[in-house]
Design an enzyme around this catalytic site. Structure first.
Site, PDB file in Angstrom:
ATOM      1  CB  CYS A  16      76.130  56.885  18.410  1.00 39.69           C
ATOM      2  SG  CYS A  16      77.872  56.658  18.641  1.00 39.69           S
ATOM      3  NE  ARG A  39      78.886  54.139  24.792  1.00 35.96           N
ATOM      4  CZ  ARG A  39      78.778  52.825  24.878  1.00 35.96           C
ATOM      5  NH1 ARG A  39      77.729  52.245  24.370  1.00 35.96           N
ATOM      6  NH2 ARG A  39      79.694  52.108  25.457  1.00 35.96           N
ATOM      7  CG  ASP A  59      81.243  43.576  25.858  1.00 33.27           C
ATOM      8  OD1 ASP A  59      81.187  44.746  25.425  1.00 33.27           O
ATOM      9  OD2 ASP A  59      82.260  42.881  25.766  1.00 33.27           O
ATOM     10  CG  LEU A  60      84.327  45.390  28.160  1.00 27.50           C
ATOM     11  CD1 LEU A  60      85.424  46.345  27.698  1.00 27.50           C
ATOM     12  CD2 LEU A  60      84.903  44.017  28.501  1.00 27.50           C
ATOM     13  NE  ARG A 113      80.554  54.664  21.769  1.00 26.47           N
ATOM     14  CZ  ARG A 113      80.245  55.952  21.930  1.00 26.47           C
ATOM     15  NH1 ARG A 113      79.600  56.582  20.984  1.00 26.47           N
ATOM     16  NH2 ARG A 113      80.569  56.577  23.041  1.00 26.47           N
ATOM     17  N   PRO A 114      79.145  48.680  22.321  1.00 27.75           N
ATOM     18  CG  PRO A 114      80.646  46.898  22.275  1.00 27.75           C
ATOM     19  CD  PRO A 114      80.306  48.178  21.578  1.00 27.75           C
ATOM     20  CB  VAL A 123      89.243  54.144  19.948  1.00 25.24           C
ATOM     21  CG1 VAL A 123      88.231  54.081  21.088  1.00 25.24           C
ATOM     22  CG2 VAL A 123      90.650  54.378  20.489  1.00 25.24           C
ATOM     23  CG  ASP A 170      86.671  61.819  22.104  1.00 23.57           C
ATOM     24  OD1 ASP A 170      86.462  61.856  23.327  1.00 23.57           O
ATOM     25  OD2 ASP A 170      86.227  60.921  21.370  1.00 23.57           O
ATOM     26  CE  LYS A 176      80.865  65.047  24.940  1.00 22.88           C
ATOM     27  NZ  LYS A 176      80.559  63.620  25.032  1.00 22.88           N
ATOM     28  CG  ASN A 177      83.688  62.924  27.076  1.00 19.86           C
ATOM     29  OD1 ASN A 177      82.472  63.108  26.924  1.00 19.86           O
ATOM     30  ND2 ASN A 177      84.496  62.685  26.076  1.00 19.86           N
ATOM     31  NE  ARG A 205      75.050  64.377  22.049  1.00 21.33           N
ATOM     32  CZ  ARG A 205      74.828  63.071  21.976  1.00 21.33           C
ATOM     33  NH1 ARG A 205      74.427  62.532  20.843  1.00 21.33           N
ATOM     34  NH2 ARG A 205      75.021  62.299  23.026  1.00 21.33           N
TER      35      ARG A 205
HETATM   36  C1  EPZ Z   1      83.985  57.710  26.267  1.00 24.76           C
HETATM   37  O1  EPZ Z   1      83.003  56.922  25.608  1.00 24.76           O
HETATM   38  C2  EPZ Z   1      83.740  59.131  25.779  1.00 24.76           C
HETATM   39  N1  EPZ Z   1      82.389  59.562  26.149  1.00 24.76           N
HETATM   40  C3  EPZ Z   1      83.912  59.192  24.254  1.00 24.76           C
HETATM   41  O2  EPZ Z   1      83.756  60.548  23.865  1.00 24.76           O
HETATM   42  C4  EPZ Z   1      85.325  58.735  23.914  1.00 24.76           C
HETATM   43  O3  EPZ Z   1      85.488  58.730  22.510  1.00 24.76           O
HETATM   44  C5  EPZ Z   1      85.558  57.321  24.465  1.00 24.76           C
HETATM   45  O4  EPZ Z   1      85.306  57.313  25.896  1.00 24.76           O
HETATM   46  C6  EPZ Z   1      86.980  56.839  24.222  1.00 24.76           C
HETATM   47  O5  EPZ Z   1      87.880  57.731  24.800  1.00 24.76           O
HETATM   48  C7  EPZ Z   1      82.162  59.922  27.428  1.00 24.76           C
HETATM   49  O6  EPZ Z   1      83.044  59.883  28.272  1.00 24.76           O
HETATM   50  C8  EPZ Z   1      80.768  60.377  27.749  1.00 24.76           C
HETATM   51  P1  EPZ Z   1      84.707  53.319  25.707  1.00 24.76           P
HETATM   52  P2  EPZ Z   1      82.771  55.378  26.068  1.00 24.76           P
HETATM   53  O7  EPZ Z   1      83.823  52.525  26.570  1.00 24.76           O
HETATM   54  O8  EPZ Z   1      82.933  55.255  27.515  1.00 24.76           O
HETATM   55  C9  EPZ Z   1      84.508  49.352  23.230  1.00 24.76           C
HETATM   56  C10 EPZ Z   1      83.015  62.335  22.521  1.00 24.76           C
HETATM   57  O9  EPZ Z   1      83.165  62.623  21.324  1.00 24.76           O
HETATM   58  N2  EPZ Z   1      83.689  48.843  24.348  1.00 24.76           N
HETATM   59  O10 EPZ Z   1      86.093  53.632  26.155  1.00 24.76           O
HETATM   60  O11 EPZ Z   1      81.519  54.924  25.442  1.00 24.76           O
HETATM   61  C11 EPZ Z   1      83.693  50.310  22.363  1.00 24.76           C
HETATM   62  O12 EPZ Z   1      82.957  49.598  21.408  1.00 24.76           O
HETATM   63  C12 EPZ Z   1      82.710  60.895  22.927  1.00 24.76           C
HETATM   64  O13 EPZ Z   1      83.108  63.154  23.470  1.00 24.76           O
HETATM   65  C13 EPZ Z   1      83.363  47.501  24.385  1.00 24.76           C
HETATM   66  O14 EPZ Z   1      83.746  46.728  23.516  1.00 24.76           O
HETATM   67  O15 EPZ Z   1      84.018  54.705  25.332  1.00 24.76           O
HETATM   68  C14 EPZ Z   1      84.722  51.193  21.725  1.00 24.76           C
HETATM   69  O16 EPZ Z   1      85.214  50.537  20.563  1.00 24.76           O
HETATM   70  C15 EPZ Z   1      82.629  59.961  21.727  1.00 24.76           C
HETATM   71  N3  EPZ Z   1      82.575  47.026  25.402  1.00 24.76           N
HETATM   72  C16 EPZ Z   1      85.832  51.227  22.770  1.00 24.76           C
HETATM   73  O17 EPZ Z   1      85.568  50.165  23.705  1.00 24.76           O
HETATM   74  C17 EPZ Z   1      82.129  47.861  26.409  1.00 24.76           C
HETATM   75  O18 EPZ Z   1      81.436  47.373  27.326  1.00 24.76           O
HETATM   76  C18 EPZ Z   1      85.892  52.541  23.518  1.00 24.76           C
HETATM   77  O19 EPZ Z   1      84.720  52.634  24.257  1.00 24.76           O
HETATM   78  C19 EPZ Z   1      82.476  49.216  26.352  1.00 24.76           C
HETATM   79  C20 EPZ Z   1      83.259  49.695  25.313  1.00 24.76           C
END
Ligand code: EPZ
Length: 415
Positions: free
Chosen positions: A116, A92, A124-125, A121-122, A326, A304, A22-23, A396
């Site tokens: 969610c 998202r 900003d990056l 889930r910001p 995380v 995950d 999925k991811n 999902r």
């Molecule tokens: C991906 O989400 C996955 N989803 C998530 O899987 C997974 O848990 C996550 O990566 C971490 O491995 C998909 O790939 C569709 P992140 P993503 O950006 O990209 C912070 C599942 O169960 N952050 O790595 O949204 C954020 O708040 C889902 O399959 C910022 O601060 O994850 C979080 O604490 C859940 N600013 C951390 O980074 C940003 O701009 C990880 O987020 C972006 C993220």
């Protein structure tokens, strides 16, 4: 169908085919917006999140067609730069179309993605990357708007190795003028899979899977055909379903190296796993040993898999701890496991799991996708019947999970 009912205490046996990840497939679908023409993604799992992503692309003017596991995406008709409000609120990951839209159309108007159950889930990056590449970004009440004449290369340091931000910036940088360097990039296997797909389209990317990714922008990309990598989290979930029921299961269509962080921890917990040529075999294991887990970005233990492992450790011979680093709120499954008799206390970002001799069937809810999988892990071993509500969360991310479990002998049905 919004309930799954499981009668616990039955051994499983046989073979489970692991679906495409999925991811991985969600960013791959977004990337198919970059070239003009028809791309194909094989081993696409038929999940609600994939349907949502296809709805977003259709809304933008691209055509999608799914047949026998292959998703065809024709992005020739890409005209609109505004993503649909409902779909982005539902999922998202649809925010991943922002990079391709900026690269292809020079404009993007994306609803603010909802947080969610597992955290704020910001984004900003993601926005920091786009602004570094020359985009003018404005954040409104409901939408984020960005415009740029032409993206240019930049050096971007990610404060956190965000998976989504790395993917979005990689996609945008593929068509930017000049070189982009992403530092402190995410290293998940899904990043490498996206880089391989982009490379097949003609993108020039080096370092995917390491913490420094270099992208040399090109003038245009051409459609490509790609096969999604297997879902390491689905595989890990089934491995724990086998282990908690004392079963032997064979998982086909896995990439063992992607599972190493989980395999190491499962071995510590007493799970016997054999890496065979064409898959992984989980053998009936002895008592569940308590372990300490800390979730980390790849190649650390994956967040995950945290909920599913907690369900497994609920029956351990001793006390375990899980520290979630995380996401800020990924313990929603604790209360649900407690309804089944688990003994878990949470202090801040750490859960203490005191093993109990038995779990009892109960009415529980899937509070989010992986919490839902954790309920299935627990229910398979619990005494009596468990009814799981809110199962749409599970569908999902797990293709045909009820059918796959019936095929290996689980007493499970949908209602
Ligand atoms: C991906 O989400 C996955 N989803 C998530 O899987 C997974 O848990 C996550 O990566 C971490 O491995 C998909 O790939 C569709 P992140 P993503 O950006 O990209 C912070 C599942 O169960 N952050 O790595 O949204 C954020 O708040 C889902 O399959 C910022 O601060 O994850 C979080 O604490 C859940 N600013 C951390 O980074 C940003 O701009 C990880 O987020 C972006 C993220």
């Amino acid at each position: 169908m919004n309930h799954i009912i499981i009668e616990g205490g039955h051994r499983l046996s046989g073979t489970v085919h692991i679906s495409g990840a999925k991811n991985a497939v969600l960013p791959l679908i977004a990337a198919a917006l970059l070239p003009d023409g028809v791309s194909e993604i094989e081993e696409t799992p038929w999940l609600t999140d994939v349907c949502y992503m296809c709805d977003v692309l259709n809304y933008l003017g691209a055509q999608t067609h799914y047949e026998n596991g292959t998703l065809q995406i024709n992005s020739t008709g890409l005209t609109d730069c505004t993503a649909p409000f409902e779909e982005v609120q539902k999922m998202r990951a649809s925010f991943l179309v922002m990079g391709p839209l900026l690269a292809r159309l020079g404009a993007a108007r994306i609803p603010l993605p909802g947080g969610c159950a597992i955290g704020a889930r910001p984004i900003d990056l993601h926005l920091k990357g786009f602004e570094a590449m020359g985009a003018r970004v404005t954040i409104g009440q409901r939408y984020i708007e960005a415009q740029v004449n032409h993206l240019h290369g930049a050096r971007i340091y990610l404060d956190f190795p965000s998976v989504g931000a790395t993917e979005n910036i990689m996609m945008a940088a593929s068509l930017a003028e000049g070189t982009t360097i992403i530092e402190n990039a995410a290293k998940e296997p899904e990043i490498v899979d996206l880089a391989n797909f982009l490379g097949a389209m003609g993108a020039r990317i080096k370092g995917a899977g390491t913490d420094v990714v270099r992208i040399v922008g090109v003038g245009s990309l051409h459609p490509a055909r790609h096969t999604t990598i297997p879902d390491r989290i689905e595989a890990g979930s089934f491995m724990l379903m086998a282990a908690i029921t004392g079963s032997e299961l064979f998982l086909e269509n896995v990439i063992t190296s992607h599972l190493q962080p989980m395999i190491a921890k499962m071995n510590d917990a007493g799970v016997r796993i054999i890496d065979e040529i064409d898959g992984l075999r989980v053998l009936p294991s002895g008592p569940i040993m308590p372990v300490e887990i800390k979730t980390l970005p790849y190649p650390g233990f994956p967040t995950d898999m945290q909920a599913q492992f907690m369900a497994y450790l609920a029956l351990a011979a001793g006390s375990s701890t899980i520290r979630e680093t995380v996401f800020e709120n990924r313990f929603m499954h604790v209360a649900e496991l407690a309804k089944m008799g688990a003994d878990i206390t949470v202090k801040g970002h750490t859960a203490l799991i005191k093993g109990v001799p038995m779990l009892k069937g109960a009415y529980v809810e899937a509070t989010d996708l992986r919490a839902g999988a954790a309920m299935i892990v627990a229910a398979l071993a619990a005494e009596g019947e468990t009814v799981i509500g809110q199962v749409d969360h599970i569908y999902r991310g797990y293709e045909n999970i009820v059918g796959k479990l019936i095929d290996v002998g689980a007493k499970i049905r949908e209602e």
